[in-house]
Design a protein around this motif. Structure first.
Motif, PDB file in Angstrom:
ATOM      1  N   LYS A   8       0.822  -1.207   0.000  1.00 50.00           N
ATOM      2  CA  LYS A   8       0.000   0.000   0.000  1.00 50.00           C
ATOM      3  C   LYS A   8       0.858   1.260   0.000  1.00 50.00           C
ATOM      4  N   THR A  10      -4.191   9.881   3.029  1.00 54.25           N
ATOM      5  CA  THR A  10      -4.948   8.668   3.323  1.00 54.25           C
ATOM      6  C   THR A  10      -4.619   8.120   4.701  1.00 54.25           C
ATOM      7  N   ALA A  29      -3.377   3.246   0.836  1.00 53.61           N
ATOM      8  CA  ALA A  29      -4.381   2.682  -0.074  1.00 53.61           C
ATOM      9  C   ALA A  29      -3.679   1.821  -1.104  1.00 53.61           C
ATOM     10  N   GLU A  42      -8.751   3.894  -5.076  1.00 57.16           N
ATOM     11  CA  GLU A  42      -9.160   3.748  -3.675  1.00 57.16           C
ATOM     12  C   GLU A  42      -8.766   4.987  -2.877  1.00 57.16           C
ATOM     13  N   ALA A  43      -7.570   5.494  -3.148  1.00 60.95           N
ATOM     14  CA  ALA A  43      -7.084   6.671  -2.428  1.00 60.95           C
ATOM     15  C   ALA A  43      -7.954   7.886  -2.702  1.00 60.95           C
ATOM     16  N   MET A  54     -10.962   8.006  -0.458  1.00 57.56           N
ATOM     17  CA  MET A  54     -10.558   8.300   0.916  1.00 57.56           C
ATOM     18  C   MET A  54     -10.207   9.771   1.083  1.00 57.56           C
ATOM     19  N   LEU A  55      -9.512  10.331   0.097  1.00 58.55           N
ATOM     20  CA  LEU A  55      -9.093  11.733   0.171  1.00 58.55           C
ATOM     21  C   LEU A  55     -10.291  12.672   0.058  1.00 58.55           C
ATOM     22  N   HIS A  72     -13.329  12.058   1.043  1.00 57.06           N
ATOM     23  CA  HIS A  72     -14.028  12.006   2.331  1.00 57.06           C
ATOM     24  C   HIS A  72     -13.271  12.796   3.396  1.00 57.06           C
ATOM     25  N   GLU A  73     -11.957  12.656   3.447  1.00 53.58           N
ATOM     26  CA  GLU A  73     -11.175  13.323   4.489  1.00 53.58           C
ATOM     27  C   GLU A  73     -11.161  14.835   4.293  1.00 53.58           C
TER      28      GLU A  73
END
Length: 225
Positions: free
Chosen positions: A164, A191, A196, A201-202, A205-206, A208-209
């Protein structure tokens, strides 16, 4: 450093393992996450109209805009506005880049620490048995089994982290009342240590963050009685 080690590992795995074990005793071997920037807090009443503007050159912004709208609506109960204007809070986000920071090295080092600690305990236990001349299999077998399980767990953590990467997003973010923000604060979120397994996928996540960071800066005021 971890990027170079990963490229080197395929050719000299034993030498790489030795260097990584040395890292366990070197402070700062695991790189610090790139997260930075701080958004000033903005107070808004429930039901306040909020206009969102998300831009980014060469970067899809639909997913990020949707994530921000969802977070703002959930945390502050704000209603979406069609344009900036009087009494409207405008949130402007300009995505500059999504970039690869490096391997998820913190998880890798955690796994190596687990492996090294378990191996040390097993060696010490074996030394005690040898010195004491113990041949009680009822004690030796559980210790050996526990050592092997610990080694397996440590190696598993390391292998999972090895595959990852830590990704990060850099964006300018600004909030203003009654019009478009004049200036943007640079915000970088990643992430996290877990990383990730792919850019796709990253990205989720980014999004959302970054959305969470923005919504966290909006303080909801109670409605007047």
């Amino acid at each position: 450093m971890l990027v170079l080690l990963r490229e080197y590992a395929g050719q000299r795995p034993f030498a790489t393992l030795f260097v990584l074990c040395l890292c366990l005793f070197l402070p700062g071997c695991g790189a610090k996450l790139p997260d930075s920037g701080r958004l000033p807090s903005v107070a808004a009443g429930r039901g306040t109209p909020c206009y969102l503007e998300v831009t980014g050159q060469g970067i899809p912004t639909e997913g990020l805009a949707a994530a921000i709208r969802k977070e703002i609506s959930r945390s502050g109960d704000l209603r979406e506005a069609d344009s900036p204007g009087p009494g409207t809070l405008t949130v402007r986000v300009n995505v500059e880049e999504i970039f690869l920071f490096g391997p998820a090295g913190v998880g890798l080092l955690d796994g190596l620490k687990t492996t090294a600690a378990t191996l040390l305990i097993g060696i010490l236990a074996a030394g005690v048995f040898i010195v004491a001349g113990s041949t009680d299999l009822g004690i030796v077998f559980p210790v050996a089994a526990g050592t092997l399980l610990g080694l397996g767990a440590g190696i598993g953590i390391s292998a999972n982290s090895w595959s990852k990467d830590v990704w990060a997003i850099r964006a300018g973010v600004g909030m203003a009342w009654h019009g478009t923000p004049d200036s943007l604060e640079e915000i970088v979120v990643s992430t996290g240590n877990g990383g990730a397994s792919s850019r796709e996928e990253a990205t989720g996540m980014l999004e959302h963050e970054l959305a969470r960071r923005i919504s966290k800066a909006i303080t909801t005021l109670p409605q007047p009685s």
